[in-house]
Enzyme design. Structure first.
Site, PDB file in Angstrom:
ATOM      1  N   SER A 252       7.066  -5.174   5.866  1.00 31.01           N
ATOM      2  CA  SER A 252       6.359  -5.100   4.592  1.00 31.01           C
ATOM      3  C   SER A 252       4.979  -5.708   4.735  1.00 31.01           C
ATOM      4  O   SER A 252       4.767  -6.625   5.527  1.00 31.01           O
ATOM      5  CB  SER A 252       7.129  -5.855   3.514  1.00 31.01           C
ATOM      6  OG  SER A 252       6.953  -7.236   3.723  1.00 31.01           O
ATOM      7  N   LYS A 253       4.062  -5.173   3.938  1.00 37.17           N
ATOM      8  CA  LYS A 253       2.661  -5.587   4.063  1.00 37.17           C
ATOM      9  C   LYS A 253       2.463  -7.045   3.697  1.00 37.17           C
ATOM     10  O   LYS A 253       1.455  -7.635   4.012  1.00 37.17           O
ATOM     11  CB  LYS A 253       1.773  -4.676   3.231  1.00 37.17           C
ATOM     12  CG  LYS A 253       1.989  -4.804   1.752  1.00 37.17           C
ATOM     13  CD  LYS A 253       0.982  -3.979   0.986  1.00 37.17           C
ATOM     14  CE  LYS A 253       1.109  -4.299  -0.497  1.00 37.17           C
ATOM     15  NZ  LYS A 253       0.365  -3.460  -1.359  1.00 37.17           N
ATOM     16  N   ARG A 254       3.440  -7.645   3.018  1.00 38.20           N
ATOM     17  CA  ARG A 254       3.308  -9.057   2.681  1.00 38.20           C
ATOM     18  C   ARG A 254       3.439  -9.955   3.909  1.00 38.20           C
ATOM     19  O   ARG A 254       3.019 -11.095   3.911  1.00 38.20           O
ATOM     20  CB  ARG A 254       4.378  -9.466   1.664  1.00 38.20           C
ATOM     21  CG  ARG A 254       3.946  -9.156   0.271  1.00 38.20           C
ATOM     22  CD  ARG A 254       5.117  -9.111  -0.672  1.00 38.20           C
ATOM     23  NE  ARG A 254       4.874  -8.030  -1.622  1.00 38.20           N
ATOM     24  CZ  ARG A 254       4.347  -8.196  -2.818  1.00 38.20           C
ATOM     25  NH1 ARG A 254       4.035  -9.396  -3.232  1.00 38.20           N
ATOM     26  NH2 ARG A 254       4.143  -7.185  -3.610  1.00 38.20           N
ATOM     27  N   LYS A 255       4.072  -9.419   4.957  1.00 34.35           N
ATOM     28  CA  LYS A 255       4.243 -10.243   6.154  1.00 34.35           C
ATOM     29  C   LYS A 255       3.456  -9.705   7.337  1.00 34.35           C
ATOM     30  O   LYS A 255       3.053 -10.444   8.215  1.00 34.35           O
ATOM     31  CB  LYS A 255       5.723 -10.286   6.526  1.00 34.35           C
ATOM     32  CG  LYS A 255       6.556 -10.991   5.493  1.00 34.35           C
ATOM     33  CD  LYS A 255       7.908 -11.387   6.039  1.00 34.35           C
ATOM     34  CE  LYS A 255       8.655 -12.199   4.991  1.00 34.35           C
ATOM     35  NZ  LYS A 255      10.075 -12.236   5.234  1.00 34.35           N
ATOM     36  N   ASN A 256       3.308  -8.398   7.382  1.00 33.13           N
ATOM     37  CA  ASN A 256       2.737  -7.742   8.537  1.00 33.13           C
ATOM     38  C   ASN A 256       1.808  -6.638   8.065  1.00 33.13           C
ATOM     39  O   ASN A 256       2.116  -5.999   7.072  1.00 33.13           O
ATOM     40  CB  ASN A 256       3.879  -7.023   9.276  1.00 33.13           C
ATOM     41  CG  ASN A 256       4.079  -7.566  10.654  1.00 33.13           C
ATOM     42  OD1 ASN A 256       3.126  -7.729  11.400  1.00 33.13           O
ATOM     43  ND2 ASN A 256       5.313  -7.840  10.981  1.00 33.13           N
TER      44      ASN A 256
END
Ligand code: GLU
Length: 494
Positions: A252-256
Site C-alpha cells: 500500500s502507498k502508505r508504506k511503500n
C-alpha cells in the site's frame, strides 16, 4: 479456442505496480498460448475516473513493454473498450435479468439501508443481505415507483447452499450463499457496477481466462451466478497472490511507493522493473533471477505461480535493476538512456522555469536541480536544525504532513498549498515554519525553489517517500507516540 486474456484497470489514480504485475501474467499466459491480450478501461465509477489517469496508465504499461492487441487506443473487433461508452449494453442485460426474475428493483434509501444494517448487526445476522431483507411492501414499492423515486437493480442470490468454483491455482473454492450480498448491478444513475459490467464485457469480448488479484475471490460466486443467469460459459478463473510490503501486509502507498511513475522517476529501467514483477510469485524453471520478457514468455507456466504472498522489496528490485544497467547497456547506450531519463525536454521544461531566474551561469543549474534527478536524499539530523522548532515538533510536522498527503489526490501546486496552509493553521504554525522541514526533506536545502512546484513535479509517491525517509532519519514515532499523534491529528481534522 483462441486464448484471450485481459487487464481491466479503473482509471482512478496513479498507475499501480500491481496492475502491471497482473497485466504481465495475463500477457505471458496469452503469448504462451498464441492468444490475444486485451486492455479494457473500467471507468463506471464516474466520480473517481479521470482521462488523465487513463492516459498515464496506458503510457506506463506501454513504457514497461506490456503491449495489448486490442484496447481503447488501438481498437479491435470487440470495442468500445471503455466501459463508459457501453452504457446501453449493460442496461439491456440488466433488463433481461429483471425480466427473467433474476434481479429486482430496490427502492430503499441510504438511511433505510443503514437502519436495516444496524438492526441485523444487533441481532447477530450475517452482514450480507438477500432480497428478503431488502424488500419494502408491495404498496410502498408501487407508491415510490409512481413517484419516480430512484432505485437500484440488485441480483437475486440463492437462499441456501453454497457456490463452488474452480480456480486454476487454488483448485475448488466453496463459498456459502449466506455470505454473498444481493449485489447492486445497476446504480440509480443507470451506470452498472463492476460486477455486471465485468461479466458482460468478459463475455462479449470473448475472454477465455481471467487472471486477476486474489482480492476478487469473494466476487467469483456473484460472477458465476450471473453467467448462469445469462446462460453463458464462465471464463476460467485464476486469482493471483497479492503483492506485499516487506512486513507482509498488502502493498500500500502508505508504506511503500506503489505508482509506476515513482519507479520511473527513481530511474529503474523498464526491463528491470518488469523482470522483478515477473519474479513475484513466479520463477524460471532453472530459478535464474535475471530474465527478459521474451525469456519469461518462452518458459511461462502458470502452474509455477506459488501462492505465498510475494514480497515487493525495493532493495531486491534495485539489485536486479543494477544488473540490467551494468550488463545490458554499453557506454553509449547507457549515456543515451540516461539522457532520455534526466534530460528529456518534457522534464527539463518543468524544471527550467523554476531555475532560470536564479542563475548566473549554466554551472549553477546542476546544484539547484540535482534533487529532481535524485532518489532518497543523503540527509542527517543536523540538516533539519531550526531556530525555533524543536526536533519533536519537526518530526510531528513531517508525520502530519505525510498523513495529510496520504489522502490527497489533486497534486497540482495550488491544491498542495491549500492543503498545507490548512494543516499549518490547524497546527497553529506559521506556514513558513511548517514548510521549513519539508524543504529539507524534499529538496535537501531550505534555499530551494518553490516546494509546492517541486512536490508537484516529483509526484505524490516520490514526495511522500522523501518525507517518510526524513522521518526515519529523525526517528519514526514510537508506538506510544504514534498513538498520541494519531489522536491529535484526528482532532485537528474538520
Ligand atoms: N477494474 C478492476 C480493477 O481495477 C478489474 C478486476 C478484474 O480484473 O476483474 O482491479
Amino acid at each position: 479456442m483462441t486464448v484471450r486474456t485481459r487487464i481491466a484497470p479503473s482509471p482512478t489514480g496513479d498507475p499501480h505496480v500491481g496492475t502491471a504485475y497482473i497485466a504481465l501474467f495475463n500477457l505471458a499466459f496469452a503469448r504462451q498460448h498464441g492468444g490475444k491480450f486485451i486492455l479494457r478501461i473500467e471507468d463506471t465509477d464516474q466520480s473517481r475516473s479521470t482521462s488523465e489517469s487513463e492516459q498515464t496508465i496506458l503510457d506506463s504499461l506501454r513504457w514497461l513493454g506490456l503491449d495489448w492487441d486490442e484496447g481503447p487506443d488501438v481498437g479491435g473487433e470487440y470495442g468500445p473498450y471503455r466501459q463508459s461508452e457501453r452504457r446501453d449494453i449493460y442496461a439491456k442485460y440488466a433488463q433481461q435479468l429483471l425480466d427473467q426474475g433474476n434481479a429486482f428493483r430496490c427502492y430503499l434509501t441510504a438511511d433505510e439501508l443503514d437502519v436495516i444494517r444496524n438492526s441485523r448487526r444487533e441481532q447477530g445476522l450475517p452482514a450480507a443481505m438477500h432480497q428478503s431483507a431488502l424488500t419494502l411492501s408491495d404498496q410502498e414499492v408501487a407508491k415510490r415507483q409512481a413517484a419516480g423515486a430512484p432505485f437500484v437493480v440488485r441480483m437475486q442470490i440463492p437462499t441456501e447452499g453454497s457456490c463452488e468454483f474452480e480456480d486454476m491455482l487454488r483448485g475448488k473454492i466453496e463459498i456459502e450463499w449466506s455470505m454473498v450480498d444481493a449485489q447492486i448491478l445497476l446504480k440509480s444513475d443507470g451506470m452498472p457496477t463492476y460486477h455486471l459490467a465485468n461479466v458482460v464485457d468478459d463475455h462479449l469480448m470473448k475472454i477465455t481466462h481471467v487472471l486477476r488479484g486474489e482480492e476478487w475471490i469473494n466476487s467469483a460466486p456473484k460472477h458465476q451466478l450471473l453467467y448462469k443467469y445469462f446462460n453463458w460459459n464462465m471464463p476460467t478463473l485464476c486469482h493471483m497472490p497479492l503483492l506485499r510490503n516487506p512486513d507482509k501486509s498488502k502493498l500500500s502507498k502508505r508504506k511503500n511507493p506503489t505508482s509506476i511513475l515513482y519507479y520511473k522517476r527513481m530511474g529503474y529501467l523498464p526491463e528491470g522493473l518488469l523482470n522483478y514483477l515477473g519474479r513475484m510469485g513466479w520463477s524460471m524453471p532453472d530459478e535464474r533471477e535475471k530474465f527478459s520478457r521474451a525469456e519469461m514468455f518462452e518458459n511461462f507456466d502458470i502452474q509455477r505461480v506459488s501462492l505465498g504472498g510475494p514480497i515487493f522489496d525495493q532493495t531486491k528490485l534495485s539489485w536486479l535493476n543494477g544488473l540490467w544497467l551494468r550488463e545490458n547497456l554499453n557506454t553509449a547506450e547507457f549515456a543515451r538512456e540516461y539522457q532520455k531519463w534526466a534530460l528529456n525536454p518534457q522534464y527539463l521544461m518543468q524544471i527550467i522555469p523554476l531555475i532560470q531566474q536564479r542563475v548566473e551561469t549554466f554551472s549553477d543549474v546542476a546544484p539547484l536541480a540535482s534533487f529532481f534527478l535524485s532518489g532518497m536524499l543523503d540527509l542527517n539530523e543536523e540538516d533539519f536544525k531550526h531556530k525555533s522548532l524543536e526536533l519533536a515538533e519537526i518530526r510531528k510536522i513531517l508525520q502530519f504532513t505525510v498523513w495529510s498527503l496520504d489522502t490527497q489526490t489533486a497534486w497540482d501546486k495550488d491544491s498542495l498549498y491549500t492543503l498545507l496552509k490548512q494543516l499549518a493553521d490547524t497546527m497553529q504554525l506559521k506556514i513558513r515554519d511548517l514548510l521549513s522541514p519539508l524543504f529539507i526533506a524534499i529538496a535537501g536545502t531550505s534555499q530551494s525553489v518553490s516546494i509546492m512546484d517541486s512536490m508537484s513535479i516529483l509526484g505524490p509517491d516520490m514526495s511522500r517517500a522523501r518525507l517518510r525517509h526524513a522521518l526515519n532519519i529523525l526517528g519514526s514515532p514510537s508506538k506510544k507516540e504514534a498513538k498520541r499523534w494519531d489522536k491529535e491529528y484526528k482532532a485537528l481534522q474538520p
